[in-house]
Enzyme design. Structure first.
Site, PDB file in Angstrom:
ATOM      1  N   LYS A 184      -7.318  -1.097  -4.503  1.00 49.30           N
ATOM      2  CA  LYS A 184      -6.453  -0.768  -5.402  1.00 49.30           C
ATOM      3  C   LYS A 184      -6.960  -0.164  -6.609  1.00 49.30           C
ATOM      4  CE  LYS A 184      -3.822  -4.486  -5.232  1.00 49.30           C
ATOM      5  NZ  LYS A 184      -3.345  -6.003  -5.485  1.00 49.30           N
TER       6      LYS A 184
ATOM      7  N   ASP B 276       7.344  -7.286  -7.847  1.00 49.74           N
ATOM      8  CA  ASP B 276       7.402  -5.979  -6.939  1.00 49.74           C
ATOM      9  C   ASP B 276       8.909  -5.493  -6.391  1.00 49.74           C
ATOM     10  OD1 ASP B 276       4.723  -5.767  -7.166  1.00 49.74           O
ATOM     11  OD2 ASP B 276       4.437  -6.908  -5.391  1.00 49.74           O
TER      12      ASP B 276
ATOM     13  N   LYS C  26      -5.007   3.438  -7.499  1.00 45.25           N
ATOM     14  CA  LYS C  26      -3.989   3.475  -8.928  1.00 45.25           C
ATOM     15  C   LYS C  26      -5.046   4.114  -9.907  1.00 45.25           C
ATOM     16  CE  LYS C  26      -1.482  -0.647  -8.018  1.00 45.25           C
ATOM     17  NZ  LYS C  26      -0.524  -1.878  -8.168  1.00 45.25           N
TER      18      LYS C  26
ATOM     19  N   PHE D  53      -5.324  -6.027 -12.962  1.00 39.93           N
ATOM     20  CA  PHE D  53      -5.679  -7.304 -12.254  1.00 39.93           C
ATOM     21  C   PHE D  53      -5.463  -7.329 -10.711  1.00 39.93           C
ATOM     22  CE2 PHE D  53      -6.883 -10.678 -15.395  1.00 39.93           C
ATOM     23  CZ  PHE D  53      -7.126 -10.004 -16.517  1.00 39.93           C
TER      24      PHE D  53
ATOM     25  N   LYS E  39      28.288 -15.580 -12.732  1.00 41.09           N
ATOM     26  CA  LYS E  39      27.794 -16.619 -12.074  1.00 41.09           C
ATOM     27  C   LYS E  39      28.164 -16.296 -10.562  1.00 41.09           C
ATOM     28  CE  LYS E  39      26.636 -21.392 -11.579  1.00 41.09           C
ATOM     29  NZ  LYS E  39      27.062 -22.945 -11.463  1.00 41.09           N
TER      30      LYS E  39
ATOM     31  N   ASN F   7       8.151 -15.644 -11.772  1.00 44.49           N
ATOM     32  CA  ASN F   7       7.106 -16.449 -11.130  1.00 44.49           C
ATOM     33  C   ASN F   7       6.245 -17.287 -12.076  1.00 44.49           C
ATOM     34  OD1 ASN F   7       4.899 -14.640 -12.623  1.00 44.49           O
ATOM     35  ND2 ASN F   7       5.908 -13.028 -11.797  1.00 44.49           N
TER      36      ASN F   7
HETATM   37  O1  C5P Z   1      -0.461  -4.162  -6.510  1.00 43.06           O
HETATM   38  P1  C5P Z   1      -0.606  -5.488  -7.140  1.00 43.06           P
HETATM   39  O2  C5P Z   1       0.864  -5.823  -7.550  1.00 43.06           O
HETATM   40  O3  C5P Z   1      -1.377  -6.353  -6.606  1.00 43.06           O
HETATM   41  O4  C5P Z   1      -1.403  -4.943  -8.587  1.00 43.06           O
HETATM   42  C1  C5P Z   1      -1.373  -5.954  -9.730  1.00 43.06           C
HETATM   43  C2  C5P Z   1      -1.826  -5.175 -10.691  1.00 43.06           C
HETATM   44  O5  C5P Z   1      -0.756  -4.175 -10.834  1.00 43.06           O
HETATM   45  C3  C5P Z   1      -1.744  -6.055 -12.158  1.00 43.06           C
HETATM   46  O6  C5P Z   1      -2.461  -5.488 -13.024  1.00 43.06           O
HETATM   47  C4  C5P Z   1      -0.241  -5.745 -12.514  1.00 43.06           C
HETATM   48  O7  C5P Z   1       0.107  -6.171 -13.961  1.00 43.06           O
HETATM   49  C5  C5P Z   1       0.043  -4.400 -12.170  1.00 43.06           C
HETATM   50  N1  C5P Z   1       1.553  -4.147 -11.563  1.00 43.06           N
HETATM   51  C6  C5P Z   1       2.016  -3.371 -12.390  1.00 43.06           C
HETATM   52  N2  C5P Z   1       3.619  -2.979 -11.927  1.00 43.06           N
HETATM   53  C7  C5P Z   1       3.938  -3.666 -10.854  1.00 43.06           C
HETATM   54  C8  C5P Z   1       3.188  -4.493 -10.237  1.00 43.06           C
HETATM   55  C9  C5P Z   1       1.916  -4.656 -10.442  1.00 43.06           C
HETATM   56  O8  C5P Z   1       1.736  -2.943 -13.682  1.00 43.06           O
HETATM   57  N3  C5P Z   1       5.237  -3.245 -10.473  1.00 43.06           N
END
Ligand code: C5P
Length: 390
Positions: free
Chosen positions: A332, A272, A336, A318, A282, A202
């Site tokens: 969130k 994700d 979390k 974040f 490759k 990303n």
């Molecule tokens: O659920 P979402 O991806 O929107 O959450 C964003 C937050 O979760 C950010 O602080 C990001 O660093 C953290 N995050 C994480 N591990 C993941 C996905 C997101 O720590 N696999």
């Protein structure tokens, strides 16, 4: 802070303008004082341009008592490079030019020196004795470092890099509010390998996370910065950087250090999902129109830290939302088990990935809302640190 940068006649004087730039970037006001020999290596015009102030180099210029007014103006004196000559003069109490006079007049205020000279000169007992004398008076030394010297040999005598000198200034000037604390920060993107040459990634630059690590260190905290792939560098003695590539590597590093931390700020843009399989070669076009890539879910680092969190630990996440921003962020935060969530909205121009500015809303578990204007990421980092550590 108002800093006087003293420059003496070593080849490393050519790095002085860069040091001025770094100190100004860190928010300091800088005025330069140079010896006659220093001006053989770096010009008056350069120093006056980068500092934005007249250079002090002549003790007798039109009857001024500049060494006294500069001593009153300056809150800290940094000498970089510091030659064997200036070190010896200060140790011996000699004041025979503008800078050495200023140095003797500057008593009672912090002085930092970055020695630079040939390795044999540095090793000479006279220099070592003089350095020990200055240290015993509280003058701090940064470097010298080992490396290639201007005379062609390798050894100890190279001036510390401007970044390291600026970091030493920061350590000496910053507030120590978070001294004794350890914080984890995640930053940057993650790369999820598809094959030996491709990945899913990303646009995250890591700038926000690096600014947070720096802001924490400025306040005296030890920082464990776990960063995904980024070209950014950080040179601060209190920041330990662990570079990782994938979400699973970031997960392993973050869950390992979190139990030893007072808090964690997770600003990384973690993928994700990752490809279910990673080819060790490759992948070739297989002749068909399309291609299916099977993805599997990555572990959620933030949620895992939320479940590990102990009494007294602070956890900050974040959220980058495109719709129902506040409601989603709030959800969130609860799901979390966070103490704060920093909401970035992609709708705000100048905020988010890659850019140098950001605009955030910091939402607290206690219902607090702190909305920032559009500011530099450094300023946003300062605001976040103040909010989550107060
Ligand atoms: O659920 P979402 O991806 O929107 O959450 C964003 C937050 O979760 C950010 O602080 C990001 O660093 C953290 N995050 C994480 N591990 C993941 C996905 C997101 O720590 N696999």
């Amino acid at each position: 802070m108002r800093i006087v940068l003293g420059i003496t006649g070593g080849i490393a004087a050519y790095k002085a303008p860069e040091l001025v730039r770094l100190l100004k970037k860190a928010g300091h006001e800088v005025r330069c004082a140079a010896t006659e020999h220093a001006l053989e290596f770096v010009t008056r015009v350069t120093l006056e341009t980068v500092s934005g102030a007249p250079l002090y180099s002549d003790l007798f210029a039109s009857g001024r008592t500049e060494h006294i007014s500069l001593k009153d103006w300056g809150e800290m004196l940094v000498v970089a490079p510091a030659t064997a000559n200036i070190i010896g003069k200060v140790a011996g109490g000699i004041a025979d030019d503008a800078l050495s006079t200023l140095l003797l007049a500057f008593s009672g205020k912090p002085v930092i020196m970055a020695p630079a000279m040939n390795c044999e000169m540095w090793a000479h007992p006279a220099v070592q004795r003089n350095v020990a004398t200055l240290k015993s008076w509280g003058i701090r030394m940064v470097g010298p470092e080992e490396g290639e010297l201007a005379c062609g040999v390798s050894g100890v005598g190279r001036m510390a890099e401007p970044e390291a000198i600026a970091a030493a200034v920061c350590t000496a000037t910053c507030s120590r509010r978070l001294q004794g604390q350890r914080w984890l920060v995640t930053a940057g993107p993650t790369y999820e390998r598809i094959d030996s040459v491709r990945f899913i990634g990303n646009y995250s630059s890591g700038k926000m996370g690096f600014a947070l690590a720096e802001a924490l260190a400025k306040e005296g905290a030890e920082v464990e910065l776990v960063s995904g792939p980024t070209a950014l560098k950080i040179d601060h003695p209190q920041v330990k950087v662990t570079r990782v590539e994938s979400a699973r590597e970031m997960y392993a590093a973050a869950t390992e250090v979190f139990p030893r931390c007072n808090g964690a700020i997770l600003s990384a843009a973690v993928a994700d999902y990752r490809p279910a399989e990673c080819a060790d070669h490759k992948l070739k076009k297989n002749g068909s129109e399309g291609m299916h890539l099977e993805l599997v879910q990555n572990p959620d680092i933030l949620a895992t830290l939320g479940s590990m969190k102990q009494e007294g630990q602070t956890l900050v996440g974040f959220a980058l939302e495109t719709d129902n921003e506040e409601a989603n962020a709030q959800r969130k935060l609860e799901k979390k088990n966070l103490d704060y969530i920093v909401l970035n909205s992609l709708r705000d121009k100048g905020a988010g990935f890659g850019v140098d500015t950001n605009k955030v809303t910091i939402i607290g578990r206690d219902g607090s809302h702190n909305e920032s204007p559009l500011m530099s990421k450094q300023e946003v980092a300062g605001l976040i640190i103040n909010t989550v550590t107060s």
